[in-house]
Design an enzyme around this catalytic site. Sequence first.
Site, short mmCIF file in Angstrom:
data_model
loop_
_atom_site.label_atom_id
_atom_site.label_comp_id
_atom_site.label_asym_id
_atom_site.label_seq_id
_atom_site.Cartn_x
_atom_site.Cartn_y
_atom_site.Cartn_z
N HIS A 191 0.87 -1.19 0.00
CA HIS A 191 0.00 0.00 0.00
C HIS A 191 0.91 1.24 0.00
CE1 HIS A 191 -2.48 3.14 1.83
NE2 HIS A 191 -3.52 2.50 1.34
N VAL A 193 1.34 3.85 1.70
CA VAL A 193 1.98 4.37 2.92
C VAL A 193 3.11 3.46 3.41
CG1 VAL A 193 -0.03 5.66 3.76
CG2 VAL A 193 0.34 3.31 4.55
N LYS A 194 3.20 2.25 2.86
CA LYS A 194 4.22 1.30 3.33
C LYS A 194 5.57 1.60 2.67
CE LYS A 194 0.81 -0.54 5.64
NZ LYS A 194 -0.03 -1.70 5.42
N HIS A 195 6.57 0.76 2.91
CA HIS A 195 7.93 1.11 2.46
C HIS A 195 8.08 1.15 0.95
CE1 HIS A 195 8.62 0.08 6.63
NE2 HIS A 195 9.76 0.73 6.55
#
Length: 389
Positions: A191, A193-195
């Site tokens: 997603h 917002v993840k790394h």
Amino acid sequence: MSERAPFLPYGRQDVDEDDVRAVCAVLRSKPLTQGEAVIAFEQALATRVGARFAVAVCNGTAALHTAYHAAGLRPGRTCLTTPITFAATANAALLLGADVEFADADAATALVDPEAVHRRAGPKTQVVAPVHMAGQPADLPALRAIADDVGAVVVEDACHALGAEYFDAATGEWVQVGSCRHSAMTVFSFHPVKHVAMGEGGAITTNDPDLRDRLLRFREHGITRDPAAFEERDPGPWHREMHELGMNYRVSDIHCALGLSQLRRLDAFVDRRRAIAARYDAAFADHPGVSPLVQRPGAHSSWHLYVVGVDPERRRAVIEGLHARGIGAQVHYLPVHLHPWYRKHRGFQPGAFPGAERYYESAVTLPLFPAMADEDVERVIVAVGELTA
Ligand SMILES: *Cc1c(COP(=O)(O)O)cnc(C)c1O
């Protein structure tokens, strides 16, 4: 008119021109799904985390569902996880008809407490699912030992922890999250917002070829194309067989091209996240009203989130004050057992998991993402200082 700084979310992707080119290349000439970009992404991810195999799916929730299925989670069996996680970690077990139980989290680290897991694990426990909350690895060697004792399988929810490492005292080595040194499978989300951002995307890593086969089958309707596995004798070349119920959890080549391109910058992303976290740590070190999550010795977080604890009586005012200043503070997470659905259908009450609830009542997530400018970090530090003084 006064100059207003732009709104700062708690997290956001960093997409560059190479990423755009990689996606466009797929759109121009390649298969859009079931093509080489999926395989290239899977291989690059497996190599990066030090696992034999990676199986890419359409999101992190699908990855949990697929991994739990491969782990044999089914009606009559239980998934033991932590209340401090995104609801999907628990929901995916219920979707398989299995039960969910929680073991309390440590309020200081927000990580599941191995002692609590030890107390709750039993003969029905099929899966132990630790969550590397905020990017800090849970105590995997301890959790693995507890799971082994009851014949359960460890599935790591590492949706926060791509790029994190932990120390393995038994071998004296630092171990990559995702290498499955102390687990059967590790689950990731991509997603934005993840790394690593794929729009929507997820993956499971494993070292076990049988688990990999099970993951691949569930991703594609439970249908096999492997002639050696067919029940039909001497079938024609069109033949496929469905041997179990599955889903379409495939992810497209378009998404995987973005993921592969982003993965090349993972080290830079994690370095930048660690630098911002270090700046926050230094700023809040002598601030009695702000307590960053405690970091365990032997855990090297990849800092998906920067969470601080503040006075619970003032938390709402702190968050509203940050929002008024254009700073997108958040809370991760309402403990899963306190969601209305879990209260209504599973009978959980407040007070059931005091460590998790204590953590939740004071938690504030501050903005942290690689593209954040140093001035943005300073702006957050000043605002938090004023609001908690
Ligand atoms: C993001 C996340 C998930 C779900 O991933 P999606 O890609 O959003 O489906 C699961 N568990 C945790 C801890 C997460 O942060």
